[in-house]
Design an enzyme around this catalytic site. Structure first.
Site, PDB file in Angstrom:
ATOM      1  N   HIS A 290      16.228 -36.862  -7.920  1.00 18.87           N
ATOM      2  CA  HIS A 290      15.654 -37.290  -6.636  1.00 18.87           C
ATOM      3  C   HIS A 290      14.161 -36.978  -6.555  1.00 18.87           C
ATOM      4  O   HIS A 290      13.608 -36.902  -5.463  1.00 18.87           O
ATOM      5  CB  HIS A 290      16.404 -36.635  -5.475  1.00 18.87           C
ATOM      6  CG  HIS A 290      17.840 -37.044  -5.425  1.00 18.87           C
ATOM      7  ND1 HIS A 290      18.248 -38.320  -5.113  1.00 18.87           N
ATOM      8  CD2 HIS A 290      18.967 -36.350  -5.709  1.00 18.87           C
ATOM      9  CE1 HIS A 290      19.565 -38.390  -5.179  1.00 18.87           C
ATOM     10  NE2 HIS A 290      20.031 -37.205  -5.552  1.00 18.87           N
TER      11      HIS A 290
ATOM     12  N   GLU B  12      16.810 -17.800  -8.912  1.00 18.67           N
ATOM     13  CA  GLU B  12      16.421 -16.436  -9.250  1.00 18.67           C
ATOM     14  C   GLU B  12      15.806 -16.380 -10.652  1.00 18.67           C
ATOM     15  O   GLU B  12      14.823 -15.669 -10.880  1.00 18.67           O
ATOM     16  CB  GLU B  12      17.640 -15.504  -9.118  1.00 18.67           C
ATOM     17  CG  GLU B  12      17.432 -14.064  -9.531  1.00 18.67           C
ATOM     18  CD  GLU B  12      16.332 -13.328  -8.765  1.00 18.67           C
ATOM     19  OE1 GLU B  12      15.817 -13.861  -7.766  1.00 18.67           O
ATOM     20  OE2 GLU B  12      15.970 -12.216  -9.200  1.00 18.67           O
TER      21      GLU B  12
ATOM     22  N   CYS C  30       0.851  -1.179   0.000  1.00 21.81           N
ATOM     23  CA  CYS C  30       0.000   0.000   0.000  1.00 21.81           C
ATOM     24  C   CYS C  30       0.894   1.239   0.000  1.00 21.81           C
ATOM     25  O   CYS C  30       1.919   1.289   0.674  1.00 21.81           O
ATOM     26  CB  CYS C  30      -0.944   0.086   1.190  1.00 21.81           C
ATOM     27  SG  CYS C  30      -2.105  -1.270   1.279  1.00 21.81           S
TER      28      CYS C  30
ATOM     29  N   GLU D  55       7.121 -14.891 -11.621  1.00 22.02           N
ATOM     30  CA  GLU D  55       6.403 -13.735 -11.079  1.00 22.02           C
ATOM     31  C   GLU D  55       5.898 -12.778 -12.150  1.00 22.02           C
ATOM     32  O   GLU D  55       4.898 -12.109 -11.944  1.00 22.02           O
ATOM     33  CB  GLU D  55       7.226 -12.994 -10.015  1.00 22.02           C
ATOM     34  CG  GLU D  55       8.405 -12.222 -10.531  1.00 22.02           C
ATOM     35  CD  GLU D  55       9.140 -11.482  -9.425  1.00 22.02           C
ATOM     36  OE1 GLU D  55       8.493 -10.935  -8.534  1.00 22.02           O
ATOM     37  OE2 GLU D  55      10.382 -11.434  -9.482  1.00 22.02           O
TER      38      GLU D  55
ATOM     39  N   ARG E 217       3.769  -0.249  -4.827  1.00 16.55           N
ATOM     40  CA  ARG E 217       3.518  -0.751  -3.478  1.00 16.55           C
ATOM     41  C   ARG E 217       2.183  -1.498  -3.364  1.00 16.55           C
ATOM     42  O   ARG E 217       1.877  -2.070  -2.325  1.00 16.55           O
ATOM     43  CB  ARG E 217       3.517   0.414  -2.483  1.00 16.55           C
ATOM     44  CG  ARG E 217       4.808   1.205  -2.467  1.00 16.55           C
ATOM     45  CD  ARG E 217       4.724   2.310  -1.454  1.00 16.55           C
ATOM     46  NE  ARG E 217       4.656   1.772  -0.113  1.00 16.55           N
ATOM     47  CZ  ARG E 217       5.703   1.468   0.631  1.00 16.55           C
ATOM     48  NH1 ARG E 217       6.907   1.651   0.159  1.00 16.55           N
ATOM     49  NH2 ARG E 217       5.556   0.991   1.846  1.00 16.55           N
TER      50      ARG E 217
ATOM     51  N   LYS F  25      12.070 -15.003 -11.377  1.00 21.97           N
ATOM     52  CA  LYS F  25      11.765 -13.904 -12.313  1.00 21.97           C
ATOM     53  C   LYS F  25      10.717 -14.354 -13.318  1.00 21.97           C
ATOM     54  O   LYS F  25       9.772 -13.625 -13.598  1.00 21.97           O
ATOM     55  CB  LYS F  25      13.020 -13.456 -13.079  1.00 21.97           C
ATOM     56  CG  LYS F  25      14.005 -12.580 -12.361  1.00 21.97           C
ATOM     57  CD  LYS F  25      13.532 -11.196 -11.993  1.00 21.97           C
ATOM     58  CE  LYS F  25      12.889 -11.178 -10.642  1.00 21.97           C
ATOM     59  NZ  LYS F  25      13.734 -11.006  -9.497  1.00 21.97           N
TER      60      LYS F  25
ATOM     61  N   TRP G 140      -2.848  -2.751  -1.609  1.00 20.28           N
ATOM     62  CA  TRP G 140      -2.554  -4.181  -1.758  1.00 20.28           C
ATOM     63  C   TRP G 140      -3.362  -4.839  -0.653  1.00 20.28           C
ATOM     64  O   TRP G 140      -3.022  -4.715   0.529  1.00 20.28           O
ATOM     65  CB  TRP G 140      -1.057  -4.431  -1.600  1.00 20.28           C
ATOM     66  CG  TRP G 140      -0.658  -5.837  -1.909  1.00 20.28           C
ATOM     67  CD1 TRP G 140      -0.324  -6.339  -3.136  1.00 20.28           C
ATOM     68  CD2 TRP G 140      -0.520  -6.928  -0.985  1.00 20.28           C
ATOM     69  NE1 TRP G 140      -0.008  -7.673  -3.026  1.00 20.28           N
ATOM     70  CE2 TRP G 140      -0.115  -8.069  -1.724  1.00 20.28           C
ATOM     71  CE3 TRP G 140      -0.704  -7.067   0.390  1.00 20.28           C
ATOM     72  CZ2 TRP G 140       0.115  -9.305  -1.135  1.00 20.28           C
ATOM     73  CZ3 TRP G 140      -0.473  -8.308   0.972  1.00 20.28           C
ATOM     74  CH2 TRP G 140      -0.062  -9.407   0.215  1.00 20.28           C
TER      75      TRP G 140
ATOM     76  N   ASN H 187      -1.164   2.369   5.696  1.00 23.00           N
ATOM     77  CA  ASN H 187      -0.348   1.253   5.214  1.00 23.00           C
ATOM     78  C   ASN H 187       0.107   0.480   6.449  1.00 23.00           C
ATOM     79  O   ASN H 187       0.714   1.060   7.337  1.00 23.00           O
ATOM     80  CB  ASN H 187       0.858   1.813   4.428  1.00 23.00           C
ATOM     81  CG  ASN H 187       1.948   0.777   4.184  1.00 23.00           C
ATOM     82  OD1 ASN H 187       3.120   1.109   4.153  1.00 23.00           O
ATOM     83  ND2 ASN H 187       1.580  -0.464   4.004  1.00 23.00           N
ATOM     84  N   GLY H 188      -0.206  -0.809   6.493  1.00 24.24           N
ATOM     85  CA  GLY H 188       0.185  -1.606   7.654  1.00 24.24           C
ATOM     86  C   GLY H 188      -0.937  -2.555   8.009  1.00 24.24           C
ATOM     87  O   GLY H 188      -1.869  -2.778   7.217  1.00 24.24           O
TER      88      GLY H 188
ATOM     89  N   LYS I 195       5.681  -4.388  -4.286  1.00 21.54           N
ATOM     90  CA  LYS I 195       7.137  -4.349  -4.147  1.00 21.54           C
ATOM     91  C   LYS I 195       7.617  -4.404  -2.700  1.00 21.54           C
ATOM     92  O   LYS I 195       8.546  -5.123  -2.376  1.00 21.54           O
ATOM     93  CB  LYS I 195       7.688  -3.102  -4.835  1.00 21.54           C
ATOM     94  CG  LYS I 195       9.206  -3.150  -4.894  1.00 21.54           C
ATOM     95  CD  LYS I 195       9.747  -2.506  -6.111  1.00 21.54           C
ATOM     96  CE  LYS I 195      11.227  -2.723  -6.239  1.00 21.54           C
ATOM     97  NZ  LYS I 195      11.546  -4.068  -6.787  1.00 21.54           N
TER      98      LYS I 195
HETATM   99  C1  F6R Z   1      11.199 -10.574  -6.611  1.00 23.08           C
HETATM  100  C2  F6R Z   1      11.215  -9.574  -5.562  1.00 23.08           C
HETATM  101  C3  F6R Z   1      10.939 -10.009  -4.174  1.00 23.08           C
HETATM  102  C4  F6R Z   1      11.812  -9.230  -3.179  1.00 23.08           C
HETATM  103  C5  F6R Z   1      11.431  -9.594  -1.740  1.00 23.08           C
HETATM  104  C6  F6R Z   1      12.340  -8.943  -0.730  1.00 23.08           C
HETATM  105  O1  F6R Z   1      11.502 -10.014  -7.844  1.00 23.08           O
HETATM  106  O2  F6R Z   1      11.420  -8.423  -5.805  1.00 23.08           O
HETATM  107  O3  F6R Z   1      11.117 -11.377  -4.028  1.00 23.08           O
HETATM  108  O4  F6R Z   1      13.150  -9.536  -3.428  1.00 23.08           O
HETATM  109  O5  F6R Z   1      10.117  -9.209  -1.506  1.00 23.08           O
HETATM  110  O6  F6R Z   1      12.298  -7.571  -0.847  1.00 23.08           O
HETATM  111  P1  F6R Z   1      13.411  -6.651  -0.198  1.00 23.08           P
HETATM  112  O7  F6R Z   1      14.688  -6.901  -0.928  1.00 23.08           O
HETATM  113  O8  F6R Z   1      12.904  -5.259  -0.385  1.00 23.08           O
HETATM  114  O9  F6R Z   1      13.526  -7.049   1.238  1.00 23.08           O
END
Ligand code: F6R
Length: 594
Positions: free
Chosen positions: A490, A467, A2, A474, A27, A471, A71, A97-98, A589
């Site tokens: 396995h 990773e 949010c 998501e 956000r 990517k 969110w 937000n929270g 994010k």
């Molecule tokens: C994936 C992504 C998330 C963040 C995770 C941690 O692309 O961006 O998996 O890496 O939410 O976020 P931070 O680094 O802000 O603690």
């Protein structure tokens, strides 16, 4: 999660609120809304993205207002659940937000006292509590309301007839942007970069009264001074600069991000990262904690640090770490978080600090909560990362981990000098990968037809496989699994076949022969194999069905070039599938909830 914003000044608030909200959408973006004080409070909110809400909104003329982009946590995305939320008299509007953990008891109590609730949210108790405690002094009413609340919050309160906005925070970020006879309040700096580069970072427990002329902050009833800071990020950095998506722009920024980090932390051939805890000695192990992509960075960090420092490194997902006890003697903790606001990471940091462990934060956001909890903060120099999928921040995190390892390495000086030389070449090596974009795009178009994909790697490139898979899933919604190559047989082998391509991250290091064997085993099960391999690797060219080549670098740096190729692969696969790349469904994010 949010984004909240407030404006107070001489200008019409509505266009400013919408503009700020557009910059906060990373956000959360399942619904949004604004409230503007005119003679009473006008609210407009809906299950729309900010741009659409802006287009359909009636015009409000007031110069004080608040906005929110959501969110969902309590109650799904709906018009009623969207913020701002109002009290019974519709004269108090709150954006939040929270998470209010005791909202149910509060709601029952307020209902018994005659308050009427219209949403399913936890937030709605806040305007009602403020209404209950308001006897002519808004600041006091907010303070009393917050005393009843348990949980986390960053809130902005707007009341008709009041000359100021009230801002308060606990465990969720909030800043005040200082303008010329106008002030802004926002969850994060990018929201206000169009208007000002002067900010105050509010701290936990702060309650600020923000008017168009000044900002007064109190903590526990006492006036406190919060220093003004100049923001280092620019408006351009927070814009798309002609790219179709922030993600593509941020992928392309990586050579510069590496150079910036080198500039920040190196003096000629030496690293200048100073970790007093390491310098003073007595450290016998390092604990690294993070979530998501940052967790993949620390998994790679484990290989780097163990090889160069010879100290055992324990890596933990912050969300798991918080639920059991640990042995932490002679341990230094490194918490890695792009946003500096990830709830699980912050909780782990607090827990570590409480037991006397020194916690170093590696974060991209100046003034973030992580930087306040940590005993020391090292900033990555990635610039604002807007796309929900992390790219450049990951590479910047790796750069800091390389520097830490090299700064305190006991390895022979010639190896370190060689690595430093290679490190300086890394921006051009990454550029070489970016120059392969058209070819990677073709592979991505092919990949986009599948619904299940495996990524495999070994050693330092195992986390790269994780990773790469993260990517892809998501942003393209293709089911992708990262797997240690040796683990396929396995269990996951059962899923292989012509409809399940495998992307193999192959480095010519000690894992090479084993990787070749794994690729043969996979091919024998009919899965198409796409290899990511070093240029000049003819064996792979013959073995794999298709190959994306990356420049040759020291194995320690191979995650950097490999991950950039996988970022592009995910990006173009998502583009081919017409996905919302910068704002993937269900995500946000800054993950400020546990
Ligand atoms: C994936 C992504 C998330 C963040 C995770 C941690 O692309 O961006 O998996 O890496 O939410 O976020 P931070 O680094 O802000 O603690």
């Amino acid at each position: 999660m949010c984004g909240i914003v407030g404006y107070i000044g001489d200008k019409r608030a509505q266009p400013i609120l919408f503009n700020c909200l557009k910059r906060l959408e990373y956000r959360g973006y399942d619904s949004c809304g604004i409230a503007v004080a005119v003679s009473n409070i006008e609210v407009y909110k809906d299950v729309l993205r900010v741009e659409a809400l802006d287009k359909t909104s009636p015009r409000f003329d007031g110069t004080i207002g608040v906005g929110h982009t959501r969110w969902a946590t309590h109650g799904g995305p709906s018009k009623l659940n969207a913020h701002p939320h109002l009290d019974c008299t519709a004269s108090i509007a709150v954006v939040h937000n929270g998470v209010i953990t005791n909202f149910q008891e509060l709601r029952h109590q307020l209902t018994r006292e005659g308050h009427n609730f219209v949403s399913e949210t936890d937030t709605e108790v806040i305007p009602h509590l403020i209404e209950k405690y308001y006897h002519g002094d808004l600041e006091k009413a907010v303070e009393a309301a917050l005393n009843d609340i348990e949980g986390s919050y960053a809130i902005i309160v707007l009341k008709s007839g009041e000359a100021g906005l009230i801002a308060a925070r606990k465990d969720s970020p909030l800043i005040v942007g200082i303008g010329d006879r106008e002030n802004y309040i926002a969850s994060d700096v990018p929201a206000i970069l169009d208007y000002t580069d002067r900010v105050i970072y509010l701290e936990d427990g702060d309650i600020g009264v923000v008017t168009g002329r000044d900002v007064k902050v109190k903590k526990a009833g006492t006036d406190v001074t919060r220093a003004e800071h100049k923001v280092m990020w620019t408006v351009e950095e927070a814009q798309k600069a002609g790219y179709e998506h922030f993600m593509l722009k941020e992928i392309h920024e990586q050579p510069r991000v590496i150079r910036n980090t080198l500039g920040e932390y190196s003096r000629s051939t030496e690293s200048v990262i100073d970790l007093p805890a390491m310098r003073e000695g007595g450290i016998e192990s390092i604990l690294m904690i993070a979530c998501g992509t940052s967790y993949h960075a620390v998994l790679i960090g484990k290989y780097i640090v163990e090889e160069l420092l010879g100290i055992p490194v324990r890596v933990e997902l912050a969300s798991e770490f918080n639920y059991y006890s640990h042995t932490l003697a002679r341990t230094i903790a490194i918490a890695v978080t792009q946003s500096g606001e990830t709830a699980d990471t912050l909780k782990a940091m607090r827990k570590l600090s409480e037991v006397g462990c020194r916690v170093v934060a590696i974060t991209n956001v100046v003034g973030s909560t992580a930087s306040r909890i940590a005993s020391q903060t090292i900033y990555t120099r990635a610039g604002p990362e807007i796309s929900v999928a992390a790219t450049k921040s990951f590479v910047a995190q790796l750069m800091v981990l390389y520097w830490i390892a090299m700064a305190y390495s006991k390895t022979d000086a010639r190896r370190i000098a060689g690595l430093l030389m290679e490190l300086r070449q890394l921006p051009s090596r990454v550029q070489q990968v970016l120059d392969e974009e058209a070819k990677i795009m073709k592979f991505a178009q092919y990949l986009s037809r599948f619904e299940n994909v495996f990524y495999i790697g070994r050693g330092i490139n195992y986390p790269v496989a994780l990773e790469g898979a993260l990517k892809l899933k998501e942003i393209s919604y293709i089911h992708a699994e990262g797997c240690a190559s040796g683990e396929l047989k396995h269990g996951p082998f059962a899923l292989l076949g012509v409809d399940t391509p495998v992307i193999a991250v192959v480095a010519r290091d000690s894992t090479y022969e084993a990787m070749l064997t794994n690729i043969k085993e996979i091919k024998a099960r009919g899965s198409p194999v796409m290899a990511l391999a070093e240029e000049g690797d003819e064996i792979i060219e013959e073995l794999a069905d298709s190959v994306i080549t990356v420049p040759q670098v020291d194995t320690l740096f191979s995650p950097v070039v490999n991950v950039v190729a996988l970022q592009l692969l995910a990006y173009y696969a998502a583009k081919e599938r017409g996905c919302s790349i910068d704002f993937p469904r269900n995500l946000a994010k800054s993950v400020t909830v546990e």
